[in-house]
Design an enzyme around this catalytic site. Structure first.
Site, PDB file in Angstrom:
ATOM      1  N   ASP A 290       0.845  -1.191   0.000  1.00  0.00           N
ATOM      2  CA  ASP A 290       0.000   0.000   0.000  1.00  0.00           C
ATOM      3  C   ASP A 290       0.882   1.244   0.000  1.00  0.00           C
ATOM      4  O   ASP A 290       1.392   1.603   1.057  1.00  0.00           O
ATOM      5  CB  ASP A 290      -0.981  -0.011   1.169  1.00  0.00           C
ATOM      6  CG  ASP A 290      -0.336  -0.419   2.491  1.00  0.00           C
ATOM      7  OD1 ASP A 290       0.710  -1.095   2.515  1.00  0.00           O
ATOM      8  OD2 ASP A 290      -0.898  -0.050   3.530  1.00  0.00           O
ATOM      9  N   GLU A 483      12.313   1.134   7.432  1.00  0.00           N
ATOM     10  CA  GLU A 483      11.405   0.157   6.823  1.00  0.00           C
ATOM     11  C   GLU A 483      11.661  -0.019   5.339  1.00  0.00           C
ATOM     12  O   GLU A 483      11.358  -1.056   4.767  1.00  0.00           O
ATOM     13  CB  GLU A 483       9.951   0.585   7.045  1.00  0.00           C
ATOM     14  CG  GLU A 483       9.641   1.942   6.441  1.00  0.00           C
ATOM     15  CD  GLU A 483       8.163   2.281   6.441  1.00  0.00           C
ATOM     16  OE1 GLU A 483       7.341   1.372   6.615  1.00  0.00           O
ATOM     17  OE2 GLU A 483       7.827   3.465   6.249  1.00  0.00           O
TER      18      GLU A 483
END
Length: 552
Positions: A290, A483
């Site tokens: 996403d 991340e």
């Protein structure tokens, strides 16, 4: 009529006005965390840079009391509360994020695990030791009040401690009939890519704890059943019909954790298209990607988030994960002496293998590709997920590995020095170029490393070397793990998408430590790997073999 005016505004936002499509159910029943005027007014006022912050805040008192106070405030201001008053209301009735958690150090955590001693490069060894310390920082346990007053929290209670990813992600991933998108009530209608069975396999392989497997095998079956019952789709090819799976979340309204962004995006579409957009955005979140051009392809504008059509694709990686889960379930049941169930899952895997070969595999290109259900064609764009079947062991022809390696070469992927790109499209979304993500490096590296081909194994090592160097260099400059990483101009923290790049970070740390464990005797902190042409690579392998035979 002020209240009715507000209701009409919200109905228009959700695409539920007269003549529009039928309403989809909300993500959950909570009138604070999932739907309703309080959520709408707070999120649209943008009190916080990240919408997730508000829906992760615990209540200071019972929901009914908070809603009553809010309704009084809303009526006093004609249902348009000034931002300052709204801010004061939230400060009075909500607690800061993370108050429901307390620190936890895993009981089996050791100060100096054995694998550190196998890392030859002293810089990498010291770095790995620092990453190992981060597990203590990321370890959390839910406080007892979440159990006694669950209605005051969006966090779902667990008696067991856990590791959080880090940054804005301060929840666990846990089985709830399926693995939710995250351990919050507003996530319960979305799953995650189905990897719970693989987690059990890693645990049982390490501990040989058959009793734990026996006690929890039905929980694993629940997750596989969830995908079969709720996310299956029939696809026809060559006169035959095949059953595969997709990401699909038929629930309405903006995502609570990205409420204002979803609402503003919906405003750019005709009223009748908004509910579909909300559902497609949730499906994109369920995929883990996403968001990405991967889900925009074939839409009205393939560069825009409003073109998201996640549920219209049969994804390669999802079906590879389920294929792997079916194989593991067959092995588990055989280990437990249940031949009937072992046969059932073995047959399911065989059916999926045939379906993936018929629908997703492209012999000419040498890779698997997402299948567009509306056009009946494959999405020929590059994504690391195109090689997920290698990682999952879900292919029948060993020659597919060499074909996939040629696909990487033909796509120019091996020319990227700092990591494997997430796609070759620049859209500003975080799951596109120039970002690279640790789990996707793992898909390709371990997929190639499993091959008996020395050339595939060497390319896997070279990819690992590049990724380690990127992570090490960024950590050396920032003292943080991220991340995602931007690989466009040297390694640096990634960007794009809906929120700032997050530090922590669970999967990045895990992949780095796994690669250091696997290749620690060869990896270096100081040199970039230059990929060799196939004929040069063969000579390099021969030279390495000769050098290994020399006396030390």
């Amino acid at each position: 009529m002020p209240e009715r005016t507000w209701e009409l505004r919200l109905l228009l936002l959700l695409g539920l006005g007269l003549g529009s499509q039928e309403a989809l159910p909300p993500p959950c029943e909570s009138q604070i965390y999932c739907q309703g005027e309080l959520l709408h007014q707070v999120q649209m006022a943008k009190l916080y840079q990240d919408d997730k912050q508000f829906v992760d805040m615990p209540l200071s008192s019972a929901p009914d009391q908070v809603l009553q106070r809010f309704n009084e405030l809303a009526e006093a201001h004609n249902h348009s509360i000034p931002q300052q008053q709204l801010q004061l209301f939230v400060q009075e009735h909500f607690q800061p994020v993370g108050q429901e958690l307390e620190p936890w150090t895993p009981e089996d955590w050791k100060e100096s695990p054995q694998f550190l001693q196998t890392i030859s490069d002293p810089n990498l060894r010291a770095w790995a030791g620092q990453l190992h310390q981060l597990w203590k920082k990321l370890g959390k346990k839910v406080k007892p009040e979440v159990l006694t007053h669950p209605e005051q929290f969006s966090l779902i209670y667990s008696e067991h401690p856990f590791i959080v990813p880090g940054g804005r992600f301060v929840e666990f991933y846990y089985c709830y009939g399926h693995v939710p998108n995250g351990a919050r009530v507003y996530y319960l209608q979305r799953s995650q890519p189905p990897l719970l069975t693989l987690m059990m396999d890693r645990y049982v392989t390490h501990t040989n704890d058959t009793a734990f497997l026996r006690d929890n095998i039905e929980t694993l079956a629940l997750e596989v059943d969830f995908w079969a019952e709720n996310r299956s789709i029939s696809v026809s090819s060559g006169g035959k019909s095949y059953v595969l799976n997709r990401y699909y979340v038929p629930y309405g309204g903006p995502r609570p954790e990205s409420y204002s962004k979803d609402a503003e995006l919906a405003d750019t579409l005709p009223e009748g298209d908004r509910e579909d957009l909300f559902a497609e955005l949730k499906a994109g979140a369920e995929s883990g990607w996403d968001f990405s051009s991967r889900w925009f392809i074939g839409g009205p504008n393939p560069d825009l988030l409003s073109s998201t059509r996640t549920s219209k694709f049969v994804p390669v990686d999802l079906n590879a994960f389920l294929c792997q889960a079916e194989e593991l379930m067959s092995n588990f049941y055989a280990r437990l002496g249940n031949d009937t169930q072992a046969t059932k899952y073995r047959n399911l895997r065989a059916q999926r293998l045939a379906a993936m070969e018929a629908i997703l595999w492209d012999e000419e290109k040498g890779a698997w590709f997402d299948y567009d259900l509306e056009t009946g064609k494959k999405n020929a764009e590059f994504y690391p997920s195109n090689l997920a079947p290698l990682w999952a062991g879900c292919f029948s022809d060993l020659g597919d590995v060499d074909k996939a390696l040629k696909y990487l070469e033909d796509s120019q992927i091996l020319t990227y020095q700092y990591g494997i790109p997430t796609s070759l499209q620049k859209t500003g979304q975080q799951w596109d170029l120039p970002n690279a993500w640790a789990p996707l490096q793992d898909l390709v590296i371990r997929g190639l490393a499993k091959s008996p081909s020395p050339r595939a194994q060497e390319v896997a090592f070279q990819l690992a070397q590049n990724w380690i160097r990127t992570n090490f260099d960024v950590y050396s400059n920032t003292s943080a793990m991220y991340e995602k990483y931007d690989i466009s101009n040297g390694g640096q923290p990634g960007g794009g998408g809906e929120y700032e790049v997050q530090e922590g970070f669970g999967w990045t740390n895990g992949v780095v430590l796994m690669l250091l464990d696997r290749y620690g005797d060869r990896l270096s902190s100081g040199t970039w790997t230059v990929f060799l042409e196939p004929h040069c690579l063969a000579a390099s392998l021969l030279l390495s073999l000769l050098l290994s035979l020399l006396p030390q």
